[in-house]
Design a protein around this motif. Sequence first.
Motif, PDB file in Angstrom:
ATOM      1  N   ALA A 185      -3.921  -6.366   5.974  1.00  0.00           N
ATOM      2  CA  ALA A 185      -4.323  -6.504   7.348  1.00  0.00           C
ATOM      3  C   ALA A 185      -3.951  -5.040   8.139  1.00  0.00           C
ATOM      4  CB  ALA A 185      -3.183  -7.505   8.125  1.00  0.00           C
ATOM      5  N   ARG A 186      -2.883  -4.322   7.636  1.00  0.00           N
ATOM      6  CA  ARG A 186      -2.859  -2.874   8.114  1.00  0.00           C
ATOM      7  C   ARG A 186      -3.985  -2.023   7.906  1.00  0.00           C
ATOM      8  NH1 ARG A 186       2.744  -2.140   8.948  1.00  0.00           N
ATOM      9  NH2 ARG A 186       2.190  -0.196   9.897  1.00  0.00           N
ATOM     10  N   LEU A 187      -4.398  -2.069   6.571  1.00  0.00           N
ATOM     11  CA  LEU A 187      -5.648  -1.255   6.304  1.00  0.00           C
ATOM     12  C   LEU A 187      -6.809  -1.659   7.059  1.00  0.00           C
ATOM     13  CD1 LEU A 187      -4.855  -1.138   2.432  1.00  0.00           C
ATOM     14  CD2 LEU A 187      -5.037   0.998   4.073  1.00  0.00           C
ATOM     15  N   GLU A 240       5.335   6.496   4.843  1.00  0.00           N
ATOM     16  CA  GLU A 240       5.930   5.535   4.418  1.00  0.00           C
ATOM     17  C   GLU A 240       4.883   4.369   3.784  1.00  0.00           C
ATOM     18  OE1 GLU A 240       9.136   5.317   3.850  1.00  0.00           O
ATOM     19  OE2 GLU A 240       9.318   7.636   4.936  1.00  0.00           O
ATOM     20  N   PRO A 241       5.596   3.950   2.499  1.00  0.00           N
ATOM     21  CA  PRO A 241       4.537   2.860   2.094  1.00  0.00           C
ATOM     22  C   PRO A 241       4.617   1.598   3.094  1.00  0.00           C
ATOM     23  CG  PRO A 241       6.606   2.828   0.644  1.00  0.00           C
ATOM     24  CD  PRO A 241       6.411   4.125   1.762  1.00  0.00           C
ATOM     25  N   VAL A 242       3.589   0.782   2.814  1.00  0.00           N
ATOM     26  CA  VAL A 242       3.523  -0.729   3.547  1.00  0.00           C
ATOM     27  C   VAL A 242       3.915  -1.543   2.482  1.00  0.00           C
ATOM     28  CG1 VAL A 242       2.321  -2.377   4.609  1.00  0.00           C
ATOM     29  CG2 VAL A 242       1.932   0.129   5.360  1.00  0.00           C
ATOM     30  N   ALA A 269       1.007  -1.085   0.039  1.00  0.00           N
ATOM     31  CA  ALA A 269      -0.018   0.006   0.034  1.00  0.00           C
ATOM     32  C   ALA A 269       1.027   1.299  -0.195  1.00  0.00           C
ATOM     33  CB  ALA A 269      -1.001   0.059   1.212  1.00  0.00           C
ATOM     34  N   CYS A 270       0.415   2.112  -0.994  1.00  0.00           N
ATOM     35  CA  CYS A 270       1.319   3.354  -1.030  1.00  0.00           C
ATOM     36  C   CYS A 270       0.378   4.541  -0.867  1.00  0.00           C
ATOM     37  CB  CYS A 270       1.888   3.380  -2.473  1.00  0.00           C
ATOM     38  SG  CYS A 270       3.073   2.156  -2.924  1.00  0.00           S
TER      39      CYS A 270
END
Length: 232
Positions: A221-223, A213-215, A207-208
Amino acid sequence: MIISELRPGLYRLRLGRYQAYAWRDGASVTLVDTGEAGSGPAIAAGLAELGLTPGNLDRVVLTHFHDDHTGSAAELASWGPVRIVAHALDAPVVRGERPGPPPNFTPFERDLHAQVAAGLVPAPPVRVDDEVRDGDVLDFGGGARVISTPGHTDGSLALHLPEHGVLLTGDIAAEHGGQVMFGVFHLDRAVAAESLRRLAELDVEVACFGHGEPVLGDASARLREAAALVTT
């Protein structure tokens, strides 16, 4: 380094206080957002680090009309046959036909915006060659699907590259201090929250964000974690 590779074909460009992303298909480059006005030389320098020139830029996709994302679009449009892409609902603002509505700031956001946007100049108007809507597919990265993410602006969009497990969120989401979070400075916070929840349903590794910082792993899961914490 102005430009850094996040995974094959995907690059992050550091443009002073702001950032953009590039996708490379051979000699063809698609740029997602353009930083503030005056970022053209830095973008050209980033392309040069990849052995490319401004002539390799074929497309610019604007995630929304805010000046830190569209600031250099007019300059890049002058480089050659570069197609400028924006959501149909934000396109009139990008073209300068009407002003964009301001965010509905929370008290905290008003002070924060005054700090982070200090000195940011208005983006010059630029033509929009392709007006897109939810579900449209752009011809790069194996097919980049446009996802409407209203709430930050009416015509905010994200780009999903399912073949590569990549999501470019615009400003619906952000990263700060190692945490993925709901974005700030929304036009309609409740609508933006629904847009974030929609993105959190996708299966993506990377994810950007427009800011932070991008993941680069297990981004879904982070989203989902970020979406679960949103209150409106």
